[in-house]
Design an enzyme around this catalytic site. Structure first.
Site, mmCIF file in Angstrom:
data_model
loop_
_atom_site.group_PDB
_atom_site.id
_atom_site.type_symbol
_atom_site.label_atom_id
_atom_site.label_comp_id
_atom_site.label_asym_id
_atom_site.label_seq_id
_atom_site.Cartn_x
_atom_site.Cartn_y
_atom_site.Cartn_z
ATOM 1 N N SER A 117 -7.907 -11.286 -36.964
ATOM 2 C CA SER A 117 -7.749 -12.501 -37.779
ATOM 3 C C SER A 117 -7.910 -12.108 -39.243
ATOM 4 C CB SER A 117 -8.832 -13.515 -37.416
ATOM 5 O OG SER A 117 -8.889 -14.551 -38.380
ATOM 6 N N TYR B 183 -17.615 -15.715 -35.952
ATOM 7 C CA TYR B 183 -16.266 -15.379 -35.460
ATOM 8 C C TYR B 183 -15.670 -14.269 -36.337
ATOM 9 C CZ TYR B 183 -11.201 -16.213 -34.714
ATOM 10 O OH TYR B 183 -9.846 -16.082 -34.463
ATOM 11 N N LYS C 197 -14.248 -10.403 -35.560
ATOM 12 C CA LYS C 197 -12.880 -9.943 -35.859
ATOM 13 C C LYS C 197 -12.910 -8.743 -36.831
ATOM 14 C CE LYS C 197 -10.647 -12.986 -33.321
ATOM 15 N NZ LYS C 197 -9.826 -12.594 -32.164
HETATM 16 N N1 LIG Z 1 -4.790 -19.863 -34.142
HETATM 17 C C1 LIG Z 1 -5.221 -19.237 -35.208
HETATM 18 O O1 LIG Z 1 -5.203 -19.772 -36.322
HETATM 19 C C2 LIG Z 1 -5.724 -17.822 -35.077
HETATM 20 C C3 LIG Z 1 -5.911 -17.087 -36.259
HETATM 21 C C4 LIG Z 1 -6.361 -15.798 -36.170
HETATM 22 C C5 LIG Z 1 -6.618 -15.232 -34.935
HETATM 23 N N2 LIG Z 1 -6.430 -15.967 -33.791
HETATM 24 C C6 LIG Z 1 -6.707 -15.299 -32.511
HETATM 25 O O2 LIG Z 1 -5.576 -15.438 -31.666
HETATM 26 C C7 LIG Z 1 -5.996 -15.271 -30.317
HETATM 27 C C8 LIG Z 1 -5.345 -16.335 -29.467
HETATM 28 O O3 LIG Z 1 -5.841 -17.596 -29.831
HETATM 29 P P1 LIG Z 1 -4.930 -18.870 -30.018
HETATM 30 O O4 LIG Z 1 -5.078 -19.312 -31.417
HETATM 31 O O5 LIG Z 1 -3.576 -18.645 -29.460
HETATM 32 O O6 LIG Z 1 -5.767 -19.927 -29.156
HETATM 33 P P2 LIG Z 1 -5.450 -20.809 -27.870
HETATM 34 O O7 LIG Z 1 -4.094 -21.403 -27.945
HETATM 35 O O8 LIG Z 1 -6.611 -21.721 -27.737
HETATM 36 O O9 LIG Z 1 -5.446 -19.714 -26.709
HETATM 37 C C9 LIG Z 1 -6.590 -18.982 -26.386
HETATM 38 C C10 LIG Z 1 -6.283 -18.207 -25.132
HETATM 39 O O10 LIG Z 1 -7.400 -17.384 -24.833
HETATM 40 C C11 LIG Z 1 -7.721 -17.584 -23.472
HETATM 41 N N3 LIG Z 1 -9.127 -17.298 -23.266
HETATM 42 C C12 LIG Z 1 -10.190 -17.789 -23.933
HETATM 43 N N4 LIG Z 1 -11.313 -17.228 -23.453
HETATM 44 C C13 LIG Z 1 -10.930 -16.384 -22.455
HETATM 45 C C14 LIG Z 1 -11.592 -15.539 -21.568
HETATM 46 N N5 LIG Z 1 -12.909 -15.403 -21.615
HETATM 47 N N6 LIG Z 1 -10.859 -14.808 -20.676
HETATM 48 C C15 LIG Z 1 -9.515 -14.913 -20.622
HETATM 49 N N7 LIG Z 1 -8.812 -15.715 -21.439
HETATM 50 C C16 LIG Z 1 -9.531 -16.446 -22.324
HETATM 51 C C17 LIG Z 1 -7.311 -18.993 -23.138
HETATM 52 O O11 LIG Z 1 -7.039 -19.053 -21.748
HETATM 53 P P3 LIG Z 1 -7.703 -20.065 -20.695
HETATM 54 O O12 LIG Z 1 -8.389 -21.163 -21.467
HETATM 55 O O13 LIG Z 1 -6.519 -20.552 -19.912
HETATM 56 O O14 LIG Z 1 -8.628 -19.230 -19.921
HETATM 57 C C18 LIG Z 1 -6.027 -19.094 -23.943
HETATM 58 O O15 LIG Z 1 -4.932 -18.570 -23.228
HETATM 59 C C19 LIG Z 1 -7.522 -15.286 -30.332
HETATM 60 O O16 LIG Z 1 -8.011 -13.966 -30.251
HETATM 61 C C20 LIG Z 1 -7.840 -15.879 -31.684
HETATM 62 O O17 LIG Z 1 -9.108 -15.482 -32.155
HETATM 63 C C21 LIG Z 1 -5.986 -17.237 -33.834
#
Ligand SMILES: NC(=O)c1ccc[n+]([C@@H]2O[C@H](COP(=O)([O-])OP(=O)(O)OC[C@H]3O[C@@H](n4cnc5c(N)ncnc54)[C@H](OP(=O)(O)O)[C@@H]3O)[C@@H](O)[C@H]2O)c1
Length: 262
Positions: A144, A157, A161
């Site tokens: 991130s 968080y 990261k």
């Molecule tokens: N969105 C942003 O602005 C942003 C920015 C920077 C980085 N990120 C990073 O991007 C990545 C994906 O997040 P997202 O934004 O796409 O969020 P999201 O739509 O809420 O998806 C999160 C995913 O992680 C899975 N997950 C959570 N805990 C888990 C666990 N213990 N084991 C297996 N799967 C798990 C969830 O699956 P289930 O709930 O189905 O298990 C879901 O598929 C993360 O690493 C996040 O930190 C996001």
């Protein structure tokens, strides 16, 4: 000079946390480039439902990212079904903790570090042992821009990261030359995890961002597919920022001749 396309035919990828958001979009981008894709979620039904949405070769596997036995089983299943694991996207992430650092308790600290930092190391180790150590591979961690800077309220968080970005570099050295290890560092992307950051603030964020919008999961997925492919065959230990220019700061005073008198 070599010209590499983003062509993943004959390759197999595992994407953790692929039931929605960036993981689901990354799975689709990898499948579109020709890879077989294994999508994980904590729930088998959610993994199956996500795999069913993929246009391409895909299966879903229920596996908690932190559970070693489930991770091992997922990697074994992938090799049984598709014959290898060439690409690993450590994408599952969580943010259960808001507020100042000294207000955090050990439970929230441990959960954040387990899912965001330990799981990528666990899965990379297992994939290396089972396949990549011998055959090579590409690992991409979803970090991130928070890991590159500072923000009020989500320090814990961001610490996880920042450590993931460090881990990416350390693994890139330790697993060289056969395995490339890179990360993506997204800005604010329209997903469930980041809802608190964008839902009531989309307009002001977009207005301050050089490219005038928040991110979509597909923006990050395209970078993941690039890093997975031979187009990135001389890239390792790198963190690719995908943020529409958010890290550059507020773009408004630079835009539309804002600095021109009259
Ligand atoms: N969105 C942003 O602005 C942003 C920015 C920077 C980085 N990120 C990073 O991007 C990545 C994906 O997040 P997202 O934004 O796409 O969020 P999201 O739509 O809420 O998806 C999160 C995913 O992680 C899975 N997950 C959570 N805990 C888990 C666990 N213990 N084991 C297996 N799967 C798990 C969830 O699956 P289930 O709930 O189905 O298990 C879901 O598929 C993360 O690493 C996040 O930190 C996001």
């Amino acid at each position: 000079m070599t010209n590499h396309d983003i062509n993943l035919h004959g390759k197999t990828a595992i994407v953790t946390g692929a039931s929605r958001g960036i993981g689901l979009a990354a799975a689709q981008a990898l499948a579109t480039a020709g890879a077989n894709v294994v999508l994980t979620s904590r729930k088998q039904e959610a993994a199956d439902a996500a795999a069913a949405q993929i246009n391409g070769s895909a299966i879903g596997v229920g596996a908690h990212a932190v559970a070693g036995d489930q991770a091992r089983r997922c990697i074994e299943l992938t090799i049984e079904k598709f014959g290898g694991v060439d690409i690993l996207v450590n994408n599952a992430g969580t943010n259960p903790a808001f507020g100042p650092m000294i207000a955090q308790d050990h439970d929230r600290f441990a959960k954040t570090m387990d899912v965001n930092l330990w799981a990528p190391l666990l899965w990379t180790g297992l994939a290396t042992e089972a396949w990549m150590g011998e055959h090579g591979g590409s690992v991409i961690n979803t970090a991130s821009i928070g890991g590159l800077g500072h923000e009020a309220g989500i320090g814990l968080y961001n610490v996880s990261k920042a450590a993931l970005i460090y881990l990416t570099k350390q693994l890139a050295l330790e697993l060289s030359p056969k395995i490339r290890v890179n990360s993506v560092a997204p800005g604010v992307v329209r997903t469930k995890l980041a809802e608190a950051l964008w839902k009531d603030h989309e307009e002001p964020i977009a207005a301050a961002t050089a490219l005038a919008r928040i991110g979509e999961p597909e923006d990050v997925a395209a970078a993941i597919a690039f890093l997975a492919s031979d187009a990135a065959s001389w890239v390792t230990g790198e963190t690719m920022v995908i943020d529409g220019g958010q890290r550059l700061g507020d773009a408004r005073s630079y835009q539309n001749g804002a600095l021109v008198d009259g």
